[in-house]
Design an enzyme around this catalytic site. Structure first.
Site, PDB file in Angstrom:
ATOM      1  N   ASP A 143       0.801  -1.220   0.000  1.00 50.49           N
ATOM      2  CA  ASP A 143       0.000   0.000   0.000  1.00 50.49           C
ATOM      3  C   ASP A 143       0.836   1.273   0.000  1.00 50.49           C
ATOM      4  O   ASP A 143       2.000   1.286   0.400  1.00 50.49           O
ATOM      5  CB  ASP A 143      -0.984   0.001   1.171  1.00 50.49           C
ATOM      6  CG  ASP A 143      -0.317  -0.282   2.517  1.00 50.49           C
ATOM      7  OD1 ASP A 143       0.704  -0.988   2.538  1.00 50.49           O
ATOM      8  OD2 ASP A 143      -0.835   0.195   3.551  1.00 50.49           O
ATOM      9  N   GLU A 156      -0.612  -2.259   5.210  1.00 49.86           N
ATOM     10  CA  GLU A 156       0.379  -2.154   6.282  1.00 49.86           C
ATOM     11  C   GLU A 156       0.309  -0.787   6.948  1.00 49.86           C
ATOM     12  O   GLU A 156       0.570  -0.667   8.148  1.00 49.86           O
ATOM     13  CB  GLU A 156       1.794  -2.397   5.714  1.00 49.86           C
ATOM     14  CG  GLU A 156       2.873  -2.569   6.780  1.00 49.86           C
ATOM     15  CD  GLU A 156       3.392  -1.260   7.352  1.00 49.86           C
ATOM     16  OE1 GLU A 156       3.783  -1.244   8.540  1.00 49.86           O
ATOM     17  OE2 GLU A 156       3.407  -0.249   6.620  1.00 49.86           O
ATOM     18  N   GLU A 157      -0.052   0.235   6.179  1.00 50.12           N
ATOM     19  CA  GLU A 157      -0.088   1.590   6.707  1.00 50.12           C
ATOM     20  C   GLU A 157      -1.331   1.879   7.542  1.00 50.12           C
ATOM     21  O   GLU A 157      -1.422   2.936   8.176  1.00 50.12           O
ATOM     22  CB  GLU A 157      -0.012   2.614   5.567  1.00 50.12           C
ATOM     23  CG  GLU A 157       1.282   2.570   4.765  1.00 50.12           C
ATOM     24  CD  GLU A 157       2.483   3.118   5.530  1.00 50.12           C
ATOM     25  OE1 GLU A 157       2.302   3.607   6.668  1.00 50.12           O
ATOM     26  OE2 GLU A 157       3.595   3.061   4.983  1.00 50.12           O
ATOM     27  N   HIS A 173       7.914   8.761   4.185  1.00 47.67           N
ATOM     28  CA  HIS A 173       6.699   9.568   4.360  1.00 47.67           C
ATOM     29  C   HIS A 173       6.945  11.033   3.977  1.00 47.67           C
ATOM     30  O   HIS A 173       6.236  11.926   4.428  1.00 47.67           O
ATOM     31  CB  HIS A 173       6.162   9.457   5.790  1.00 47.67           C
ATOM     32  CG  HIS A 173       5.656   8.082   6.133  1.00 47.67           C
ATOM     33  ND1 HIS A 173       4.563   7.864   6.946  1.00 47.67           N
ATOM     34  CD2 HIS A 173       6.091   6.848   5.765  1.00 47.67           C
ATOM     35  CE1 HIS A 173       4.357   6.563   7.074  1.00 47.67           C
ATOM     36  NE2 HIS A 173       5.276   5.926   6.358  1.00 47.67           N
TER      37      HIS A 173
END
Length: 403
Positions: A83, A141-142, A367
């Site tokens: 993701d 996963e996020e 990020h």
């Protein structure tokens, strides 16, 4: 096994351009947690041709690809997450995200491409393998809970005796990897607090209960839990991420909502923090005539590597990139990772793959809107994952023959 390893590594070298193409395709078409449909079908199309048995699921976009040598034998597993993040990309690369406001700012596109390439390499030696291989392509996963829980529920770890995973890491140079014995990453919990006061005119604050003032006192108190109530030898973090309240500058606010996260690397400390937080909230709100609601959600646990599996990673990595490039990270980081849930069930290890290359501009942190990876690191990740899986196979084969 040396002959098999040589063949796999040679195949990985030959696959580099294809793996880069897969990574760039995924990077151009990023998908948020729970929406990884394009990515899943891209993987499925490639690996079905390679002879993998594909398992799909009705309620999520995870995919499990099995290379079955013998149904009576166990699996060694390799996991890749898929993701992306809700961030607008600012790299101006030719393969930059084509989806407004969404990008692979954490490198999961690289993880997936590495998984695909490693799977293709194993397919080239299927007839020579002593046991089965499973590739777990994980969604979400996020997200707070992570997609690993759903895949475990759906049988992704059935008959698996070891599992390996990696994460690209811009704090190490391309050509390096980082390992860590024991706790490598923190648990990741979230909380929500609501403060209820009483509205009044801003000129007559004594007639109300100021929820903003109470919230400010609570924020101050919560931030002192770590510095004054937790043993400094056990790292922990309480971070407030949002605060919302108020409707006008001349109205005493009657409702404030706060959200945040807690990170620890010690389960005993983790369990004690919600009680400490509630003590603070209860005391402050009572003294100010306010009320509160407190909701604490336990997320992913600490990521704890298996010592023997780390030994295997180190042994393999030293052969591939040299001893000086195999870095002991020593200290855990406070980021969370739901690979931890797999490690609660089967032995395994997670490592960091260096992707920083200043000349290519691939050293931005995860990020970040300018995040990118040095694609020269992809074959290194594939070889280390493949080599570690082969070591597990060799150990299993030797143990099976002695029984």
């Amino acid at each position: 096994m040396k002959e098999i390893e040589t063949k796999i590594f040679s195949t990985i070298d030959a696959l580099k351009d294809k793996v880069i193409h897969v990574r760039r395709d995924i990077h151009r078409h990023p998908e948020l947690s729970g929406h990884e449909e394009h990515t899943k079908y891209l993987i499925k199309g490639i690996l079905e041709i390679e002879g993998y048995e594909i398992k799909e699921f009705e309620d999520h976009h995870g995919l499990v690809a099995d290379l079955v040598v013998d149904e009576s034998k166990p699996f060694v597993a390799i996991r890749a997450d898929m993701d992306a993040l809700p961030i607008q990309e600012q790299t101006s690369k030719p393969y930059a995200s084509e989806v407004p406001g969404v990008m692979h700012a954490c490198g999961h596109d690289a993880h997936t491409a590495i998984g695909v390439g490693t799977a293709i390499a194993f397919a080239s030696v299927k007839e020579q393998l002593p046991m089965n291989v499973r590739f777990i392509f994980q969604p979400s996963e996020e997200s707070q809970q992570g997609g690993s829980e759903e895949l475990i529920r759906d049988g992704a770890l059935e008959n698996v005796i070891a599992i390996f995973g990696l994460h690209v890491y811009p704090y190490l140079q391309t050509g390096q990897i980082g390992y860590k014995y024991g706790v490598m990453m923190a648990s990741a919990d979230v909380f929500e607090i609501e403060i209820f006061g009483k509205s009044a005119h801003g000129a007559r604050p004594h007639e109300g209960v100021d929820a903003i003032l109470v919230a400010a006192m609570c924020v101050n108190s919560l931030n002192h839990i770590i510095s004054r109530r937790i043993d400094p030898l056990h790292p922990a973090v309480i971070s407030l991420g949002t605060i919302e309240g108020g409707t006008a500058p001349n109205i005493i606010c009657d409702h404030v909502k706060l959200t945040g996260t807690v990170r620890t690397v010690n389960e005993k400390v983790r369990k004690s923090i919600p009680e400490m937080m509630e003590d603070s909230l209860k005391g402050i709100t009572h003294s100010m005539g306010a009320k509160y609601d407190f909701h604490y959600n336990f997320g992913n646990p600490e990521l704890i590597n298996d010592d023997h599996m780390v030994d295997i990673l180190i042994k393999v990595a030293k052969k591939i990139i040299g001893e000086k490039n195999v870095i002991d990270l020593k200290d855990p980081v406070m980021g969370g990772e739901d690979f931890s849930r797999y490690l609660q069930i089967v032995p395994g290890a997670f490592f960091r793959l260096g992707v920083c290359n200043p000349k290519k501009g691939t050293c931005a942190p995860q990020h970040h809107p300018k995040f990118d990876v040095d694609e020269d690191a992809l074959p290194i990740g594939m070889k280390i994952l493949a080599g570690a899986a082969l070591e597990v196979m060799d150990e299993w084969r030797k143990n099976s023959h002695t029984k």
